[in-house]
Design a protein around this motif. Structure first.
Motif, short mmCIF file in Angstrom:
data_model
loop_
_atom_site.label_atom_id
_atom_site.label_comp_id
_atom_site.label_asym_id
_atom_site.label_seq_id
_atom_site.Cartn_x
_atom_site.Cartn_y
_atom_site.Cartn_z
N SER A 1 10.43 49.35 76.39
CA SER A 1 11.69 48.69 75.85
C SER A 1 11.25 48.16 74.21
CB SER A 1 12.00 47.53 76.64
OG SER A 1 12.90 46.76 75.70
N PHE B 1 35.47 54.24 68.30
CA PHE B 1 33.73 54.63 68.46
C PHE B 1 33.65 55.97 69.16
CE2 PHE B 1 33.86 53.22 72.85
CZ PHE B 1 35.01 52.57 73.11
N VAL C 1 22.47 57.32 72.90
CA VAL C 1 22.53 56.09 73.62
C VAL C 1 23.14 54.88 72.64
CG1 VAL C 1 20.53 56.45 75.20
CG2 VAL C 1 19.97 55.53 72.76
N ARG C 2 23.50 55.06 71.66
CA ARG C 2 24.19 54.10 70.81
C ARG C 2 25.57 54.40 70.38
NH1 ARG C 2 19.56 51.64 66.55
NH2 ARG C 2 18.21 51.23 68.37
N SER C 3 26.65 53.51 70.39
CA SER C 3 27.82 53.80 69.93
C SER C 3 28.09 53.96 68.59
CB SER C 3 28.69 52.52 70.34
OG SER C 3 28.93 52.44 71.65
N THR D 1 30.37 53.82 65.43
CA THR D 1 31.38 53.05 64.77
C THR D 1 31.31 52.83 63.38
OG1 THR D 1 30.49 51.02 65.00
CG2 THR D 1 31.91 51.68 66.67
N PRO D 2 32.45 53.00 62.57
CA PRO D 2 32.46 52.71 60.98
C PRO D 2 31.54 51.43 60.95
CG PRO D 2 34.64 53.49 61.77
CD PRO D 2 33.82 53.02 62.97
N THR E 1 13.50 37.86 74.66
CA THR E 1 14.70 37.74 75.52
C THR E 1 14.39 37.55 77.03
OG1 THR E 1 16.60 39.15 76.11
CG2 THR E 1 14.73 40.39 76.68
N PRO F 1 34.03 47.44 61.95
CA PRO F 1 33.67 48.03 63.43
C PRO F 1 34.83 48.00 64.51
CG PRO F 1 32.12 46.57 62.77
CD PRO F 1 33.25 46.48 61.74
N TRP G 1 22.61 37.36 76.69
CA TRP G 1 23.61 37.26 75.58
C TRP G 1 23.42 38.15 74.34
CZ3 TRP G 1 27.95 34.81 77.82
CH2 TRP G 1 27.45 33.88 79.03
N LYS H 1 24.05 40.13 70.83
CA LYS H 1 25.02 39.92 69.87
C LYS H 1 26.10 40.83 69.74
CE LYS H 1 22.85 36.44 67.75
NZ LYS H 1 22.26 36.07 68.94
N GLY I 1 28.32 43.68 68.42
CA GLY I 1 27.74 44.81 67.78
C GLY I 1 26.42 45.15 67.71
N GLN I 2 25.71 44.43 68.65
CA GLN I 2 24.24 44.63 68.45
C GLN I 2 24.09 46.38 68.88
OE1 GLN I 2 22.00 41.92 70.76
NE2 GLN I 2 20.56 43.48 71.77
N PRO I 3 23.12 47.19 68.29
CA PRO I 3 22.98 48.48 68.43
C PRO I 3 22.20 48.78 69.63
CG PRO I 3 21.77 47.79 66.44
CD PRO I 3 22.52 46.41 66.99
N ASP I 4 21.26 48.02 69.94
CA ASP I 4 20.47 48.39 71.19
C ASP I 4 20.43 47.19 71.97
OD1 ASP I 4 18.02 49.19 72.31
OD2 ASP I 4 17.66 50.55 70.83
N THR J 1 18.44 47.54 75.14
CA THR J 1 17.47 48.07 75.64
C THR J 1 16.78 46.66 76.17
OG1 THR J 1 17.00 49.89 74.43
CG2 THR J 1 15.10 49.16 75.94
N GLU J 2 16.49 45.66 75.41
CA GLU J 2 15.77 44.49 76.04
C GLU J 2 16.57 43.76 77.17
OE1 GLU J 2 16.48 44.46 72.65
OE2 GLU J 2 17.52 42.64 71.94
N VAL J 3 17.97 43.65 76.79
CA VAL J 3 18.77 43.11 77.69
C VAL J 3 18.95 43.94 79.05
CG1 VAL J 3 21.08 42.67 78.06
CG2 VAL J 3 20.23 42.19 75.68
N ALA K 1 34.84 47.63 74.33
CA ALA K 1 34.75 48.70 73.33
C ALA K 1 33.55 49.33 73.01
CB ALA K 1 35.31 47.83 72.07
N GLY K 2 33.07 49.47 71.89
CA GLY K 2 31.83 50.29 71.46
C GLY K 2 30.71 49.63 71.94
N ASP K 3 30.26 48.18 72.20
CA ASP K 3 29.21 47.50 72.72
C ASP K 3 29.16 48.05 74.24
OD1 ASP K 3 28.73 46.41 70.48
OD2 ASP K 3 29.21 44.33 70.93
N SER L 1 30.32 50.78 75.60
CA SER L 1 29.91 52.02 75.59
C SER L 1 28.56 52.51 75.44
CB SER L 1 31.03 53.07 74.44
OG SER L 1 30.33 54.14 74.32
N ALA L 2 27.98 51.57 74.56
CA ALA L 2 26.53 51.61 74.26
C ALA L 2 25.74 51.32 75.26
CB ALA L 2 26.20 50.73 72.95
#
Lengths: 300, 416
Positions: free
Chosen positions: A22, A129, A223-225, A227-228, A268, B45, B214, B216, B218-221, B223-225, B243-245, B247-248
């Motif tokens: 990870s 998105f 794997v990522r969304s 979005t603007p 984490t 976003p 938890w 953030k 808009g966090q892009p990744d 994986t660690e969560v 929403a986008g979070d 989906s990711a």
């Protein structure tokens, strides 16, 4: 803080495998973006605040190419090449006008490009998105190694990032062009005096930097969304990587990105409410102990 | 003595003269539109919030105007972008009223902005309908409540009650005890998760929370969560991501086969932009409805859905869309009933008002008088499938139970 959980994790093979993988995937994608950022700074002394936008546009381009062709490889290449072209345009028409100018001017231009591109993305792709979706070849169950979970797609991403990073390192270290770029980073006037077209060289550097960010965007798109404005958070972490690794150091960026990935991954578990804080603490420690970063003395 | 016909003629002349004199005033009144200030997030976003809100508001405004307007006046919506910043939301709200002359505010902000706008409304006294804020305290807390402000949106505590009841039922059937949560690290994510767990434990006191993540906003990744959740080996997972979070999270969770390893409960899954964007929607996720054309499964709801898409380049409506369409309908009904756009009069008319609605299982929604918040809207939980209609077997919630438990929650929170 949950030290028991952290100790439990580092003493468990399955947890170590899962969390290390990870951390590596987070780190390697971050490395690709940060490598472009640090390369541009190393040669041109430009802090490219628009670098996250390169990542975002690369992801959107890859998504579009993938939607049209159905090929993930073409999508990633499309994102990388598209951003190489965009990097040249950005350098020639905008950033080159403020070489040597106050850093505030560079910041303003970059910020303007960020806002313009975010709006353009909304106009072209819309405010929704998007998700590229996993390419069919990678829709496979995860591997279990020593009880740890390892997704095959992430092994591919890590390998791809290593290959790209290796090619970059070898290209800069062993090729004539690489040597010229490194020379230009140390003494651009001397390089120019030797009859080398530094204008072309600078465009090339931006092309490579843009391409790296675009490749990262394309690689991560399944794997990522999308979005603007998605480039902003990546930009922040990329800056942390370049600061820790040493501004201008590709090797430093690689080490720092992997370290940050592992900090996030294990942090984490042990410090669930302070994972981001750990990254900044690492940055502060490096700045205090070695202000130039881990590999700051290296030019490129 | 003049002939009757001559008298009539003189009266006619007088009336005609009066009408002529009054004509400019009448014309001015009719040409003086009712300006409704609409602020939301149209950039960044989460621009989808503002865009899909406007996509529902504008057709409603067009419908009213085509039918002759409201109180004989056309409605003129004035849209402003707060960019998701609370201080900007407050400034824009004030400007819409004081500078642009808006008589009504339709505040389509997220919760952070809505709280800022609430204080501006307290000061200005105009009618304001918050159409997107789901944070319960906005209207539940009497200290925050404002006489002329209303919430026309689903409410976090309602979702928590219904989610808790449904999840407990599934937990009973599948013997789920160990839970993990993964929600965005800000007020909404933390409050919603805490409320959900409260109600889950109300119904299933043996519930254990093994880990909480938890990420953030808009966090892009993630994986660690995701790997952290895997390490905790829970039997069930609750997530307030959206929403986008979301989906990711789903796409990245799929890579780890996360959703096959545990029963998953995600209230925001049942929103079309998420359902249609996630390419490999895992089957069997327990989800609430946000907006679905199949819930309630009525021809009115389906017709609204089709009309929305036709008016919006075939885009899908969101949860925010139905909330804003409902907000305009409430404003229309309240102003008609009050015969005025005056804040006090329109608010008095709106409090306790019930209107027909395609977004309710009973066909009607009500603006509850006691706390100025929307009730009786369609709310329920079902199970995802990877193709349309995406969420099936949705069980409508019992509004009697919601109201009863909400009252208890208010007492516990010191709101009553």
């Amino acid at each position: 803080m949950d030290l028991d959980a952290l100790i439990g994790c580092v003493t468990s093979a399955s947890c170590v495998v899962t969390q290390t993988t990870s951390g590596l995937i987070v780190g390697m994608l971050l490395f690709l973006v940060a490598a472009g950022l640090t390369l541009i700074f190393g040669v041109l002394k430009i802090v490219n605040f628009a670098h996250g936008t390169f990542y975002m546009l690369g992801a959107y381009l890859a998504y579009t190419v993938f939607a049209v062709t159905g090929s993930y490889v073409l999508g990633v290449l499309g994102g990388g090449l598209g951003m190489a072209v965009f990097g040249v345009i950005f350098e020639r028409f905008l950033i080159s006008r403020v070489y040597g100018a106050n850093v505030l001017m560079q910041l303003l231009i970059c910020y303007a490009v960020v806002l313009i591109c975010d709006d353009l993305v909304k106009i072209v792709w819309g405010p929704d998105f998007y998700a590229m979706g996993m390419p069919p070849a990678f829709q496979v169950p995860p591997l279990f190694i020593a009880g740890g979970v390892v997704p095959p797609f992430y092994l591919v991403l890590i390998s791809a990032a290593l290959v790209i990073g290796g090619a970059l390192g070898l290209g800069l270290g062993l090729t004539r062009m690489g040597k010229i770029i490194r020379a230009a980073a140390v003494n651009p006037d001397m390089v120019s005096a030797l009859g080398i077209n530094t204008t072309l060289l600078y465009s090339l550097v931006f092309a490579v930097g843009g391409m790296l960010a675009g490749l990262a965007g394309g690689l991560a798109a399944p794997v990522r969304s999308l979005t603007p404005g998605m480039g902003f958070s990546v930009l922040i972490e990329s800056f942390i990587v370049t600061v820790i690794g040493g501004m201008g150091s590709i090797a430093g960026a690689l080490i720092a990105a992997v370290v940050l990935g592992l900090i996030r991954s294990f942090g984490t578990i042990g410090f669930p409410l302070f994972t981001d804080g750990l990254m900044y603490i690492a940055m502060i420690i490096i700045l205090v102990v070695k202000p130039s970063g881990l590999f700051g003395k290296e030019i490129v | 003595m003049p002939e009757p016909s001559a008298r009539m003629g003189r009266r006619t002349v007088l009336a005609a003269s009066a009408a002529t004199l009054a004509a400019p005033w009448v014309a001015r009144a009719q040409s003086n539109p009712i300006k409704i200030g609409i602020q939301s997030i149209f950039s960044g976003p989460i621009a989808l919030l503002g865009v899909s809100s406007r996509g529902a508001i504008q057709p409603e405004v067009d419908r009213i105007n085509a039918a002759g307007g409201l109180l004989g006046r056309q409605i003129q919506p004035i849209y402003r972008d707060s960019k998701g910043k609370p201080q900007e939301a407050a400034r824009v709200a004030r400007e819409l009223v004081n500078t642009d002359g808006c008589e009504i505010l339709l505040d389509a902000e997220a919760s952070s902005g809505a709280f800022a706008v609430q204080e501006v409304v307290r000061d200005l006294g105009v009618l304001c309908v918050h159409s997107n804020s789901e944070t319960s305290s906005l209207t539940a807390d009497p200290k925050l409540r404002v006489a002329t402000a209303f919430r026309c949106a689903r409410q976090g505590v309602h979702d928590a009650i219904v989610g808790g009841a449904h999840s407990a039922k599934v937990a009973d059937a599948k013997k789920l005890v160990k839970w993990a949560t993964c929600s965005p690290d800000y007020a909404f994510g933390r409050d919603t998760t805490a409320q959900f767990l409260d109600f889950l434990k109300h119904f299933r006191p043996d519930t254990q929370v093994t880990t909480q993540a938890w990420p953030k906003l808009g966090q892009p990744d993630f994986t660690e969560v995701i790997t952290k959740i895997i390490q905790a080996k829970p039997q069930a997972l609750y997530s307030a991501l959206y929403a986008g979070d979301l989906s990711a999270f789903i796409n990245q969770g799929n890579v780890y086969a996360l959703f096959g390893a545990m029963e998953t409960f995600i209230p925001a899954m049942g929103d079309l932009p998420v359902l249609t964007t996630v390419k490999s929607l895992p089957p069997g996720i327990q989800s609430a409805n946000r907006y679905l054309p199949t819930f309630p499964d009525t021809k009115e709801n389906r017709a609204w859905y089709e009309a929305y898409r036709k008016a919006n380049n075939n885009d899908y409506p969101t949860n925010w869309s139905w909330e804003n369409a409902t907000a305009v309908r409430f404003i229309e009904a309240a102003v008609k009933k009050a015969g005025s756009t005056d804040g006090k009069k329109a608010s008095a008319a709106l409090a306790g008002l019930t209107i027909d609605s395609p977004f309710s299982n009973s066909g009607k929604v009500t603006m509850r008088a006691e706390d100025h918040t929307l009730i009786d809207y369609a709310i329920g939980w079902g199970t995802t499938i990877p193709k349309p209609p995406f969420v099936t077997g949705i069980e409508p919630a019992d509004w009697g139970q919601i109201t009863e438990l909400e009252t208890e929650w208010k007492k516990k929170s010191g709101y009553l």
